[in-house]
Design a protein around this motif. Structure first.
Motif, mmCIF file in Angstrom:
data_model
loop_
_atom_site.group_PDB
_atom_site.id
_atom_site.type_symbol
_atom_site.label_atom_id
_atom_site.label_comp_id
_atom_site.label_asym_id
_atom_site.label_seq_id
_atom_site.Cartn_x
_atom_site.Cartn_y
_atom_site.Cartn_z
ATOM 1 N N GLU A 193 13.214 115.222 54.955
ATOM 2 C CA GLU A 193 14.139 114.148 54.590
ATOM 3 C C GLU A 193 13.600 113.353 53.397
ATOM 4 O O GLU A 193 12.391 113.127 53.277
ATOM 5 C CB GLU A 193 14.312 113.211 55.791
ATOM 6 N N ALA A 194 14.484 112.933 52.497
ATOM 7 C CA ALA A 194 14.098 112.086 51.373
ATOM 8 C C ALA A 194 14.049 110.633 51.844
ATOM 9 O O ALA A 194 15.074 110.039 52.175
ATOM 10 C CB ALA A 194 15.084 112.240 50.227
ATOM 11 N N LYS A 195 12.841 110.053 51.867
ATOM 12 C CA LYS A 195 12.653 108.704 52.403
ATOM 13 C C LYS A 195 12.466 107.646 51.327
ATOM 14 O O LYS A 195 12.714 106.464 51.567
ATOM 15 C CB LYS A 195 11.423 108.678 53.319
ATOM 16 N N TYR A 196 11.986 108.065 50.165
ATOM 17 C CA TYR A 196 11.606 107.101 49.144
ATOM 18 C C TYR A 196 12.375 107.356 47.848
ATOM 19 O O TYR A 196 12.403 108.463 47.335
ATOM 20 C CB TYR A 196 10.107 107.180 48.866
ATOM 21 N N LYS A 197 12.950 106.302 47.318
ATOM 22 C CA LYS A 197 13.687 106.388 46.063
ATOM 23 C C LYS A 197 12.747 106.010 44.916
ATOM 24 O O LYS A 197 12.247 104.885 44.854
ATOM 25 C CB LYS A 197 14.887 105.437 46.096
ATOM 26 N N ILE A 198 12.483 106.963 44.021
ATOM 27 C CA ILE A 198 11.575 106.670 42.909
ATOM 28 C C ILE A 198 12.235 107.011 41.576
ATOM 29 O O ILE A 198 13.208 107.769 41.512
ATOM 30 C CB ILE A 198 10.239 107.429 43.021
ATOM 31 N N VAL A 199 11.674 106.436 40.515
ATOM 32 C CA VAL A 199 12.060 106.754 39.148
ATOM 33 C C VAL A 199 10.894 107.487 38.495
ATOM 34 O O VAL A 199 9.743 107.039 38.598
ATOM 35 C CB VAL A 199 12.403 105.486 38.347
ATOM 36 N N ALA A 200 11.184 108.605 37.854
ATOM 37 C CA ALA A 200 10.154 109.391 37.169
ATOM 38 C C ALA A 200 10.397 109.348 35.671
ATOM 39 O O ALA A 200 11.472 109.733 35.199
ATOM 40 C CB ALA A 200 10.154 110.833 37.660
ATOM 41 N N TYR A 201 9.416 108.849 34.932
ATOM 42 C CA TYR A 201 9.484 108.907 33.468
ATOM 43 C C TYR A 201 9.227 110.345 33.020
ATOM 44 O O TYR A 201 8.255 110.979 33.447
ATOM 45 C CB TYR A 201 8.425 108.000 32.846
ATOM 46 N N ASP A 202 10.096 110.843 32.147
ATOM 47 C CA ASP A 202 9.949 112.197 31.620
ATOM 48 C C ASP A 202 9.284 112.148 30.249
ATOM 49 O O ASP A 202 9.934 111.915 29.233
ATOM 50 C CB ASP A 202 11.325 112.862 31.514
ATOM 51 N N PHE A 203 7.976 112.394 30.228
ATOM 52 C CA PHE A 203 7.251 112.524 28.959
ATOM 53 C C PHE A 203 7.061 113.995 28.592
ATOM 54 O O PHE A 203 6.396 114.321 27.617
ATOM 55 C CB PHE A 203 5.883 111.845 29.062
ATOM 56 N N ILE A 209 6.406 119.512 39.403
ATOM 57 C CA ILE A 209 6.146 118.129 39.806
ATOM 58 C C ILE A 209 7.363 117.580 40.542
ATOM 59 O O ILE A 209 7.245 116.951 41.602
ATOM 60 C CB ILE A 209 5.813 117.255 38.583
ATOM 61 N N LEU A 210 8.539 117.841 39.993
ATOM 62 C CA LEU A 210 9.775 117.381 40.642
ATOM 63 C C LEU A 210 9.957 118.060 41.997
ATOM 64 O O LEU A 210 10.375 117.415 42.966
ATOM 65 C CB LEU A 210 10.965 117.660 39.728
ATOM 66 N N ARG A 211 9.633 119.333 42.065
ATOM 67 C CA ARG A 211 9.735 120.042 43.354
ATOM 68 C C ARG A 211 8.789 119.433 44.380
ATOM 69 O O ARG A 211 9.161 119.193 45.535
ATOM 70 C CB ARG A 211 9.402 121.527 43.166
ATOM 71 N N ARG A 212 7.528 119.190 43.973
ATOM 72 C CA ARG A 212 6.538 118.663 44.912
ATOM 73 C C ARG A 212 6.910 117.249 45.360
ATOM 74 O O ARG A 212 6.725 116.883 46.523
ATOM 75 C CB ARG A 212 5.155 118.672 44.260
ATOM 76 N N LEU A 213 7.425 116.442 44.442
ATOM 77 C CA LEU A 213 7.858 115.097 44.831
ATOM 78 C C LEU A 213 8.963 115.168 45.881
ATOM 79 O O LEU A 213 8.922 114.458 46.899
ATOM 80 C CB LEU A 213 8.343 114.326 43.601
ATOM 81 N N ARG A 214 9.925 116.046 45.655
ATOM 82 C CA ARG A 214 11.023 116.181 46.624
ATOM 83 C C ARG A 214 10.503 116.719 47.957
ATOM 84 O O ARG A 214 10.961 116.274 49.029
ATOM 85 C CB ARG A 214 12.111 117.098 46.051
ATOM 86 N N PHE A 369 -2.280 114.291 46.696
ATOM 87 C CA PHE A 369 -2.004 113.085 45.914
ATOM 88 C C PHE A 369 -0.543 112.656 46.042
ATOM 89 O O PHE A 369 -0.227 111.470 45.948
ATOM 90 C CB PHE A 369 -2.357 113.303 44.443
ATOM 91 N N PHE A 370 0.351 113.614 46.251
ATOM 92 C CA PHE A 370 1.755 113.261 46.453
ATOM 93 C C PHE A 370 1.939 112.544 47.791
ATOM 94 O O PHE A 370 2.749 111.627 47.916
ATOM 95 C CB PHE A 370 2.627 114.516 46.376
ATOM 96 N N VAL A 371 1.169 112.961 48.777
ATOM 97 C CA VAL A 371 1.177 112.272 50.071
ATOM 98 C C VAL A 371 0.613 110.860 49.908
ATOM 99 O O VAL A 371 1.128 109.888 50.483
ATOM 100 C CB VAL A 371 0.358 113.065 51.108
ATOM 101 N N ASP A 372 -0.451 110.739 49.089
ATOM 102 C CA ASP A 372 -1.049 109.419 48.844
ATOM 103 C C ASP A 372 -0.051 108.470 48.196
ATOM 104 O O ASP A 372 -0.045 107.261 48.483
ATOM 105 C CB ASP A 372 -2.276 109.564 47.942
ATOM 106 N N PHE A 373 0.790 109.006 47.310
ATOM 107 C CA PHE A 373 1.811 108.177 46.662
ATOM 108 C C PHE A 373 2.796 107.649 47.701
ATOM 109 O O PHE A 373 3.169 106.468 47.681
ATOM 110 C CB PHE A 373 2.527 108.994 45.590
ATOM 111 N N ALA A 374 3.191 108.516 48.628
ATOM 112 C CA ALA A 374 4.105 108.088 49.686
ATOM 113 C C ALA A 374 3.451 107.010 50.564
ATOM 114 O O ALA A 374 4.093 106.015 50.937
ATOM 115 C CB ALA A 374 4.511 109.292 50.540
#
Length: 381
Positions: A193-203, A209-214, A369-374
C-alpha cells in the motif's frame, strides 16, 4: 563491413578500433565503469549525460536489449567504448542487439580497443575530454577533444529533467522468477500500500529509484528541477526526495537555493547528485574526483555501526567532508579512498547517500535506505 573508428584523448593519446551503432563524431568526458552487467541501465542513466563511457568488462552485448530494463526513455551517453562487442545476443528477454539499439538512437560505439590500457591511463591521468569519431584524423580528433566543454561547471540537469510535473504510475512491482508454490501474475510480486505522499525532484532520475520508492510505500509526484520550494510545499508532501543527475553540482545554484528553503520544513532524502546538492544547500562544498566512482563493487562503511556494504556508484564529484557545518555529520565513507558517502543532519530530518541504493545495475546491499526514509517521515509526523 564496419567502419574504422578512433577515440582521441585531450592529452594526445589515441586508441584505434571498430565502429558500431552510429557513425560520425562526438565529444565528451571519457570515463570507465567496472560493472560486469547492466550496460543497458548504464546507457540510459541520465547521470551519464555528456560522457563517453568505457566498460572494463571485456565482452558487452551478450544478452541484448530489453525495453523494460531501461532507466529512462533513451540513452544519454555521448559514446560507448567496449573491448569486444557481442553481435549475437542470447537471452529469452532480448528484443534487440546492442548495436542496433545504439544505431536507432544515433549513439556512437567503438570496440576492438584495449579497454584495460585505456582504464589504466584514465586512473593515472584522470578522466578527461575526448573525441570518438569515424570521420576525423588522429590530429583532428585530438584537437576536437581539446576544444570540447569541460565537465567542471557543466549543467546537464536542464537537458534531462522532466518539462512538467507528473505522478509516477509506471510498472513498479518487484520482478521475480516464480517458484512452483507461488501464484502470481506473470513474473511480478504484488505492491504494498502507498502510505506516504512525497515529491521527487527530477535532476535526471532513474526509473528504478521511482520503482523502489513505490515498492516501499511512497506515492510519488515528480517535479522539474526548476520547481520552487514554495510550489513543492504547497503540495503538502510527507517528504521530498532529491534525485541523481549529471554534471557539476556546484553549478546548480538555482537548485541550492530551493533545497535550502526546504531544510527543516519537510523530511529530505538525497541520492548521488541529490546528496551533493544537499551538501551545497547546507553550506558545504563539492570537488571533482580524479576519475570518479562508477561500477557495482564500491565498498562503503557505515561509521555508526561499522557495517560494510558493496554498493553501486556513478559519480565524478564528491562532498568535501572538511567543510561541512557542525550540524551535518558524515555517516558513511568509501573504503577505497575515504571519500564521503553519506551525511545526516543532527537537527533536521535530512539525510543523503552518494551511492545508489536502488542499484540497477549493481548489488542491493543498501536498499534499506528507502525504508529509513519511510521511518524518518513516520517519526516526523
Amino acid at each position: 563491413m564496419r567502419k574504422k573508428a578512433l577515440l582521441a584523448l585531450e592529452d594526445g593519446r589515441v586508441f584505434q578500433g571498430t565502429a558500431f551503432g552510429h557513425d560520425g563524431t562526438t565529444t565528451g568526458e571519457v570515463c570507465f565503469n567496472t560493472s560486469m552487467t547492466g550496460y543497458q541501465e548504464i546507457l540510459t542513466d541520465p547521470s551519464y549525460r555528456g560522457q563517453i563511457v568505457t566498460m572494463t568488462y571485456p565482452q558487452i552485448g551478450n544478452y541484448g536489449i530489453t525495453a523494460e530494463d531501461s532507466e529512462s526513455a533513451q540513452p544519454h551517453v555521448r559514446g560507448f567504448v567496449v573491448g569486444e562487442l557481442c553481435d549475437v545476443p542470447s537471452s529469452w528477454r532480448s528484443t534487440q542487439s546492442l548495436s542496433d539499439y545504439l544505431a536507432e538512437h544515433k549513439v556512437l560505439g567503438i570496440d576492438d580497443i584495449d579497454t584495460r590500457a585505456l582504464t589504466k591511463h584514465l586512473r593515472s591521468a584522470g578522466a578527461m575530454r575526448s573525441c570518438l569519431t569515424t570521420e576525423l584524423s588522429e590530429e583532428e580528433a585530438v584537437k576536437a577533444a581539446q576544444a570540447s566543454d569541460s565537465m567542471l561547471g557543466a549543467d546537464f540537469v536542464k537537458e534531462v529533467t522532466t518539462d512538467k510535473t507528473y505522478h509516477w504510475d509506471g510498472e513498479s512491482r518487484p520482478w521475480t522468477i516464480p517458484s512452483v508454490s507461488q501464484s502470481i501474475e506473470g513474473n511480478y510480486l504484488p505492491l504494498s500500500e502507498a502510505k506516504y505522499k512525497i515529491v521527487a525532484y527530477d535532476f535526471g532520475i532513474k526509473r528504478n529509484i521511482l520503482r523502489r520508492l513505490r515498492q516501499e510505500g511512497f506515492d510519488v509526484t515528480v517535479v522539474p528541477a526548476t520547481t520552487s520550494a514554495s510550489d513543492v510545499l504547497a503540495m503538502s508532501p510527507d517528504g521530498v526526495f532529491l534525485s541523481n543527475g549529471p554534471g557539476d553540482p556546484a553549478s546548480l545554484d538555482y537548485v541550492h537555493k530551493e533545497v535550502r528553503e526546504l531544510i527543516g520544513r519537510t523530511p529530505l532524502f538525497g541520492i548521488c547528485l541529490g546528496h551533493q546538492l544537499l551538501t551545497h544547500a547546507c553550506g558545504g562544498k563539492t570537488y571533482k574526483l580524479k576519475f570518479g566512482h562508477r561500477g557495482g563493487n564500491q565498498p562503503v562503511q557505515d561509521l555508526r555501526t561499522g557495517k560494510v556494504e558493496i554498493t553501486a556508484q556513478n559519480h565524478g564529484f564528491a562532498t568535501d567532508g572538511e567543510n561541512l557545518p557542525p550540524d551535518t555529520e558524515v555517516t558513511h565513507i568509501n573504503l577505497n579512498d575515504q571519500t564521503v558517502e553519506g551525511t545526516r543532519s543532527t537537527k533536521d530530518p535530512v539525510f543523503s547517500v552518494q551511492h545508489h541504493p536502488e542499484a540497477a545495475p549493481g548489488p542491493n546491499d543498501s536498499k534499506e535506505f528507502f525504508v529509513d526514509f519511510a521511518k524518518m517521515i513516520e517519526g516526523s509526523r
